[in-house]
Scaffold this motif. Structure first.
Motif, PDB file in Angstrom:
ATOM      1  N   GLU A  72      -2.199  -1.589 -13.264  1.00 12.19           N
ATOM      2  CA  GLU A  72      -1.638  -2.601 -12.390  1.00 12.19           C
ATOM      3  C   GLU A  72      -0.714  -3.650 -13.274  1.00 12.19           C
ATOM      4  O   GLU A  72       0.396  -3.757 -12.801  1.00 12.19           O
ATOM      5  CB  GLU A  72      -2.794  -3.388 -11.858  1.00 12.19           C
ATOM      6  N   HIS A 110       2.889  -3.018  -1.260  1.00  9.35           N
ATOM      7  CA  HIS A 110       2.257  -1.546  -1.413  1.00  9.35           C
ATOM      8  C   HIS A 110       2.516  -0.772  -2.696  1.00  9.35           C
ATOM      9  O   HIS A 110       1.341  -0.329  -3.185  1.00  9.35           O
ATOM     10  CB  HIS A 110       2.794  -0.861  -0.151  1.00  9.35           C
ATOM     11  N   THR A 113      -0.440  -2.733  -4.691  1.00 10.66           N
ATOM     12  CA  THR A 113      -2.058  -2.655  -4.142  1.00 10.66           C
ATOM     13  C   THR A 113      -2.083  -1.184  -3.793  1.00 10.66           C
ATOM     14  O   THR A 113      -3.495  -0.837  -3.454  1.00 10.66           O
ATOM     15  CB  THR A 113      -2.204  -3.527  -3.290  1.00 10.66           C
ATOM     16  N   GLY A 114      -1.279  -0.236  -3.642  1.00 10.81           N
ATOM     17  CA  GLY A 114      -1.434   1.078  -2.942  1.00 10.81           C
ATOM     18  C   GLY A 114      -1.920   1.035  -1.515  1.00 10.81           C
ATOM     19  O   GLY A 114      -2.642   1.959  -1.360  1.00 10.81           O
ATOM     20  N   ASP A 116      -4.336  -0.784  -0.455  1.00 11.23           N
ATOM     21  CA  ASP A 116      -5.765  -1.004  -0.408  1.00 11.23           C
ATOM     22  C   ASP A 116      -6.109  -2.165   0.269  1.00 11.23           C
ATOM     23  O   ASP A 116      -5.725  -3.369  -0.344  1.00 11.23           O
ATOM     24  CB  ASP A 116      -6.373  -0.722  -1.744  1.00 11.23           C
ATOM     25  N   GLN A 117      -6.395  -2.236   1.409  1.00 12.17           N
ATOM     26  CA  GLN A 117      -6.869  -3.493   2.002  1.00 12.17           C
ATOM     27  C   GLN A 117      -7.885  -4.388   1.284  1.00 12.17           C
ATOM     28  O   GLN A 117      -7.627  -5.797   1.163  1.00 12.17           O
ATOM     29  CB  GLN A 117      -7.402  -3.309   3.512  1.00 12.17           C
ATOM     30  N   GLU A 118      -8.828  -3.877   0.814  1.00  7.27           N
ATOM     31  CA  GLU A 118      -9.731  -4.702  -0.336  1.00  7.27           C
ATOM     32  C   GLU A 118      -8.978  -5.233  -1.356  1.00  7.27           C
ATOM     33  O   GLU A 118      -9.337  -6.407  -1.647  1.00  7.27           O
ATOM     34  CB  GLU A 118     -10.838  -3.728  -0.664  1.00  7.27           C
ATOM     35  N   ARG A 119      -8.234  -4.598  -1.952  1.00  6.57           N
ATOM     36  CA  ARG A 119      -7.333  -5.088  -3.144  1.00  6.57           C
ATOM     37  C   ARG A 119      -6.548  -6.178  -2.411  1.00  6.57           C
ATOM     38  O   ARG A 119      -6.283  -7.414  -3.090  1.00  6.57           O
ATOM     39  CB  ARG A 119      -6.510  -4.012  -3.646  1.00  6.57           C
ATOM     40  N   GLU A 120      -5.805  -6.009  -1.368  1.00 13.44           N
ATOM     41  CA  GLU A 120      -4.921  -7.241  -0.732  1.00 13.44           C
ATOM     42  C   GLU A 120      -5.782  -8.371  -0.560  1.00 13.44           C
ATOM     43  O   GLU A 120      -5.691  -9.451  -0.775  1.00 13.44           O
ATOM     44  CB  GLU A 120      -4.325  -6.843   0.560  1.00 13.44           C
TER      45      GLU A 120
END
Length: 162
Positions: A72, A110, A113-114, A116-120
């Motif tokens: 990251e 994007h 975080t790719g 990924d909603q959890e990462r957001e």
């Protein structure tokens, strides 16, 4: 429209405990003014919080991005070099309206975080409020967090500060 929505909520059989008016500004400063006019139109029986993200809500998420690992960190460094600025502390420069453009906030988020909603979600949940306010000052995030503290937090009693 916001005032009409507030009137409808105020006269409903189950009025809300609070209302949050949310909108991307898309660089139109009048959006916040319209929400403020609606809030000030009368004394509501519930707090009205204004959340206007300048330019997009993705800018707020970026304010809380902290790399969790070397991968990251590398992604963030790549975006810094490509953009010429840190998208976490200068997200107000993400002004592209064209999807996928270099300065498109959605693209940058994007990339980090790719998608990924959890990462957001973690970007808004994990950093200290002081970091979110500092980085989000120019995107409306600080104003929103201040409104939450002043208008909504009192409904929950004493709130621990971080």
């Amino acid at each position: 429209m916001a005032e009409q929505a507030l009137k409808l909520l105020a006269t409903s059989d189950l009025p809300p405990d609070a209302v949050i008016l949310v909108r991307d500004a898309d660089k139109l400063s009048r959006r916040r003014e319209g929400f403020e006019q609606a809030r000030d139109a009368q004394l509501w029986d519930f707090p009205v919080v204004i959340a206007v993200a300048d330019t997009k809500r993705e800018c707020w998420i970026l304010a809380g991005f902290e790399p969790r690992d070397n991968a990251e960190s590398a992604l963030l460094e790549r975006e810094r070099k490509e953009l010429g600025f840190d998208p976490r502390s200068e997200a107000e420069q993400l002004t592209a309206s064209e999807d996928g453009a270099k300065r498109d906030a959605k693209r940058v988020l994007h990339a980090l975080t790719g998608g990924d909603q959890e990462r957001e979600d973690a970007c808004m949940r994990e950093p200290p409020l002081t970091v979110l306010k500092q980085r989000g000052a120019a995107t409306g995030l600080m104003d929103y967090l201040d409104e939450i503290e002043a208008r909504l937090a009192p409904l929950f009693g004493q709130v621990a500060r971080r």
